[in-house]
Design a protein around this motif. Structure first.
Motif, PDB file in Angstrom:
ATOM      1  N   UNK A 157       0.813  -1.209   0.000  1.00  0.00           N
ATOM      2  CA  UNK A 157       0.000   0.000   0.000  1.00  0.00           C
ATOM      3  C   UNK A 157       0.846   1.257   0.000  1.00  0.00           C
ATOM      4  N   UNK A 158       1.915   1.242   0.772  1.00  0.00           N
ATOM      5  CA  UNK A 158       2.834   2.394   0.820  1.00  0.00           C
ATOM      6  C   UNK A 158       3.566   2.524  -0.508  1.00  0.00           C
ATOM      7  N   UNK A 159       4.006   1.409  -1.075  1.00  0.00           N
ATOM      8  CA  UNK A 159       4.707   1.443  -2.367  1.00  0.00           C
ATOM      9  C   UNK A 159       3.812   2.008  -3.472  1.00  0.00           C
ATOM     10  N   UNK A 160       2.531   1.657  -3.447  1.00  0.00           N
ATOM     11  CA  UNK A 160       1.602   2.177  -4.457  1.00  0.00           C
ATOM     12  C   UNK A 160       1.521   3.699  -4.388  1.00  0.00           C
ATOM     13  N   UNK A 161       1.545   4.224  -3.168  1.00  0.00           N
ATOM     14  CA  UNK A 161       1.478   5.668  -2.988  1.00  0.00           C
ATOM     15  C   UNK A 161       2.799   6.337  -3.374  1.00  0.00           C
ATOM     16  N   UNK A 193      -2.777   8.879  -7.600  1.00  0.00           N
ATOM     17  CA  UNK A 193      -2.623   9.203  -6.173  1.00  0.00           C
ATOM     18  C   UNK A 193      -3.965   9.652  -5.598  1.00  0.00           C
ATOM     19  N   UNK A 194      -4.689  10.468  -6.326  1.00  0.00           N
ATOM     20  CA  UNK A 194      -6.012  10.916  -5.882  1.00  0.00           C
ATOM     21  C   UNK A 194      -6.923   9.715  -5.632  1.00  0.00           C
ATOM     22  N   UNK A 195      -6.951   8.776  -6.574  1.00  0.00           N
ATOM     23  CA  UNK A 195      -7.791   7.591  -6.427  1.00  0.00           C
ATOM     24  C   UNK A 195      -7.374   6.748  -5.227  1.00  0.00           C
ATOM     25  N   UNK A 196      -6.068   6.606  -5.002  1.00  0.00           N
ATOM     26  CA  UNK A 196      -5.607   5.856  -3.834  1.00  0.00           C
ATOM     27  C   UNK A 196      -6.094   6.526  -2.550  1.00  0.00           C
ATOM     28  N   UNK A 197      -5.933   7.841  -2.478  1.00  0.00           N
ATOM     29  CA  UNK A 197      -6.308   8.558  -1.257  1.00  0.00           C
ATOM     30  C   UNK A 197      -7.811   8.562  -1.017  1.00  0.00           C
ATOM     31  N   UNK A 198      -8.594   8.652  -2.074  1.00  0.00           N
ATOM     32  CA  UNK A 198     -10.045   8.734  -1.899  1.00  0.00           C
ATOM     33  C   UNK A 198     -10.728   7.371  -1.868  1.00  0.00           C
ATOM     34  N   UNK A 199     -10.230   6.426  -2.661  1.00  0.00           N
ATOM     35  CA  UNK A 199     -10.896   5.123  -2.777  1.00  0.00           C
ATOM     36  C   UNK A 199     -10.177   3.998  -2.041  1.00  0.00           C
ATOM     37  N   UNK A 200      -8.885   4.167  -1.791  1.00  0.00           N
ATOM     38  CA  UNK A 200      -8.108   3.118  -1.149  1.00  0.00           C
ATOM     39  C   UNK A 200      -7.465   2.198  -2.179  1.00  0.00           C
ATOM     40  N   UNK A 201      -6.808   1.169  -1.682  1.00  0.00           N
ATOM     41  CA  UNK A 201      -6.103   0.206  -2.545  1.00  0.00           C
ATOM     42  C   UNK A 201      -6.598  -1.190  -2.229  1.00  0.00           C
ATOM     43  N   UNK A 251      -7.890 -16.765  -0.166  1.00  0.00           N
ATOM     44  CA  UNK A 251      -7.513 -15.405  -0.561  1.00  0.00           C
ATOM     45  C   UNK A 251      -8.759 -14.586  -0.857  1.00  0.00           C
ATOM     46  N   UNK A 252      -8.829 -13.419  -0.210  1.00  0.00           N
ATOM     47  CA  UNK A 252      -9.938 -12.502  -0.456  1.00  0.00           C
ATOM     48  C   UNK A 252      -9.369 -11.105  -0.646  1.00  0.00           C
ATOM     49  N   UNK A 253     -10.121 -10.281  -1.337  1.00  0.00           N
ATOM     50  CA  UNK A 253      -9.690  -8.919  -1.603  1.00  0.00           C
ATOM     51  C   UNK A 253     -10.329  -7.961  -0.599  1.00  0.00           C
ATOM     52  N   UNK A 254      -9.504  -7.083  -0.034  1.00  0.00           N
ATOM     53  CA  UNK A 254      -9.959  -6.078   0.925  1.00  0.00           C
ATOM     54  C   UNK A 254      -9.356  -4.737   0.545  1.00  0.00           C
ATOM     55  N   UNK A 255     -10.018  -3.670   0.929  1.00  0.00           N
ATOM     56  CA  UNK A 255      -9.547  -2.336   0.575  1.00  0.00           C
ATOM     57  C   UNK A 255      -8.818  -1.690   1.751  1.00  0.00           C
ATOM     58  N   UNK A 256      -7.578  -1.314   1.494  1.00  0.00           N
ATOM     59  CA  UNK A 256      -6.765  -0.581   2.455  1.00  0.00           C
ATOM     60  C   UNK A 256      -7.061   0.899   2.269  1.00  0.00           C
ATOM     61  N   UNK A 257      -7.550   1.544   3.305  1.00  0.00           N
ATOM     62  CA  UNK A 257      -7.858   2.979   3.246  1.00  0.00           C
ATOM     63  C   UNK A 257      -6.687   3.789   3.782  1.00  0.00           C
ATOM     64  N   UNK A 258      -6.362   4.864   3.109  1.00  0.00           N
ATOM     65  CA  UNK A 258      -5.305   5.770   3.556  1.00  0.00           C
ATOM     66  C   UNK A 258      -5.870   6.852   4.475  1.00  0.00           C
ATOM     67  N   UNK A 259      -7.158   7.129   4.315  1.00  0.00           N
ATOM     68  CA  UNK A 259      -7.840   8.159   5.099  1.00  0.00           C
ATOM     69  C   UNK A 259      -9.089   7.531   5.698  1.00  0.00           C
TER      70      UNK A 259
END
Length: 139
Positions: free
Chosen positions: A78-82, A98-106, A116-124
């Protein structure tokens, strides 16, 4: 005795620091900011603080009674993506990323009980803004 600077850019920077602190930002001294950057002046992200905060505001709800945290590898991803927006595609695309990462997450895959399941990491933390941490430092 240190002579104060009366350069316009220095004066405006001091005013900006004061306004941001009034809004709740925590001031970091240059040494503190460098430590948060992993002692690398080339890092523009305060990684140590970000990693800690990502752990604080993110959890994975597995069931009505169980929550887990993102793995260290997922926090690192998540940090590397940012840190590494697609600059080769131009500034506008990189900024949108970057805007999409900050608003929508990764979206990240996490292994839960062998599945294995997909989850969203939120930055805010948009649901609880008081849980977010804001820092300000000098240039």
């Amino acid at each position: 005795m240190e002579i104060p600077s009366f350069k316009e850019d220095h004066i405006s920077q001091i005013l900006a620091l004061q306004v941001l602190q009034t809004l709740g930002y925590t001031y970091l001294t240059p040494d503190e900011a460098l430590a948060y950057r992993g002692n690398k002046t080339t890092n523009f992200i305060l990684e140590n603080g970000l990693r800690k905060q990502l752990k604080e505001i993110n959890s994975i709800r597995v069931s009505s009674t169980e929550t887990l945290v993102f793995s260290d590898n997922n926090l690192k991803a998540g940090i590397q993506a940012l840190k590494n927006p697609p600059m080769q595609e131009g500034y506008i695309t990189a900024s949108e990323s970057v805007y999409n990462l900050l608003t929508l997450g990764k979206s990240l895959e996490q292994n839960i009980d062998g599945d294995k399941k997909s989850f969203t990491l939120q930055y805010i933390d948009w649901q609880h803004p008081e849980q977010n941490v804001f820092h300000v430092c000098e240039e």
